[in-house]
Write a protein that holds these residues in place. Structure first.
Motif, PDB file in Angstrom:
ATOM      1  N   MET A 115      35.621  33.960  52.957  1.00 52.45           N
ATOM      2  CA  MET A 115      34.787  34.482  52.595  1.00 52.45           C
ATOM      3  C   MET A 115      35.474  35.820  51.867  1.00 52.45           C
ATOM      4  O   MET A 115      36.218  36.450  52.031  1.00 52.45           O
ATOM      5  N   THR A 116      34.781  35.821  50.410  1.00 55.93           N
ATOM      6  CA  THR A 116      35.455  37.086  49.466  1.00 55.93           C
ATOM      7  C   THR A 116      34.510  38.216  49.751  1.00 55.93           C
ATOM      8  O   THR A 116      33.419  38.227  50.088  1.00 55.93           O
ATOM      9  N   ALA A 117      35.170  39.385  49.629  1.00 56.16           N
ATOM     10  CA  ALA A 117      34.401  40.620  49.706  1.00 56.16           C
ATOM     11  C   ALA A 117      33.417  40.900  48.606  1.00 56.16           C
ATOM     12  O   ALA A 117      33.860  40.352  47.592  1.00 56.16           O
ATOM     13  N   PRO A 118      32.402  41.712  48.637  1.00 54.18           N
ATOM     14  CA  PRO A 118      31.427  41.770  47.771  1.00 54.18           C
ATOM     15  C   PRO A 118      32.038  42.578  46.446  1.00 54.18           C
ATOM     16  O   PRO A 118      33.023  43.470  46.732  1.00 54.18           O
ATOM     17  N   ILE A 119      31.920  42.323  45.201  1.00 46.46           N
ATOM     18  CA  ILE A 119      32.300  42.847  44.070  1.00 46.46           C
ATOM     19  C   ILE A 119      31.262  43.445  43.122  1.00 46.46           C
ATOM     20  O   ILE A 119      29.830  43.109  43.348  1.00 46.46           O
ATOM     21  N   ASP A 120      31.341  44.632  42.494  1.00 48.44           N
ATOM     22  CA  ASP A 120      30.330  45.098  41.628  1.00 48.44           C
ATOM     23  C   ASP A 120      30.506  44.436  40.064  1.00 48.44           C
ATOM     24  O   ASP A 120      31.328  43.734  39.921  1.00 48.44           O
ATOM     25  N   HIS A 121      29.499  44.603  39.165  1.00 48.24           N
ATOM     26  CA  HIS A 121      29.342  44.198  37.951  1.00 48.24           C
ATOM     27  C   HIS A 121      30.899  44.494  37.174  1.00 48.24           C
ATOM     28  O   HIS A 121      31.030  43.634  36.475  1.00 48.24           O
TER      29      HIS A 121
END
Length: 137
Positions: free
Chosen positions: A1-7
């Motif tokens: 699972m990947t860490a959340p990223i922003d735009h």
């Protein structure tokens, strides 16, 4: 699972992916990424110290099984519709940086446009603009 990223990280991922997709990240492409992050208004609030970690995180995803599809899904789920054209444009700028767009880069750009649901008229307009910006005699 990947860490959340922003735009903003998603835009970095688009640029890193187009650069890495042919397995060669040229100095011109890396320099163009830096220029884009330094000069485009969308990145005014971006902490430039995050550029290398974001690029490395993207590289880790790309090296996994189905990495390209994972990156495309991250871009699709993270970027607001308003930034779909921007993502395509910055990726294309990086592909054009060394004045030699490889077949793998072209294929990724097509996949990116499809994933972000950009129509042909829009992608052609962006391509024409970037071609004009990068033309040399």
């Amino acid at each position: 699972m990947t860490a959340p990223i922003d735009h903003l990280d998603a835009l970095i991922y688009a640029m890193v992916t187009v650069s890495a997709v042919d397995r060669t990240m040229t100095d011109a492409e890396l320099a163009r990424i830096g220029e884009i992050v330094s000069h485009l208004p969308i990145f005014d609030a971006y902490d430039a110290n995050k550029l290398i970690p974001a690029s490395q995180a993207c590289g880790e995803i790309l090296s996994a099984d189905n990495g390209l599809e994972l990156v495309l899904e991250l871009l699709r789920s993270t970027l607001p519709k308003k930034l779909h054209e921007t993502a395509y444009a910055v990726a294309l700028e990086v592909a054009a940086a060394d004045l030699d767009v490889k077949a793998e880069e072209t294929r990724f750009l097509q996949m990116l446009a499809d994933s972000l649901e950009l129509d042909k008229l829009t992608t052609t307009a962006i391509e024409r603009g970037i071609r004009a910006r990068n033309t040399v005699l």
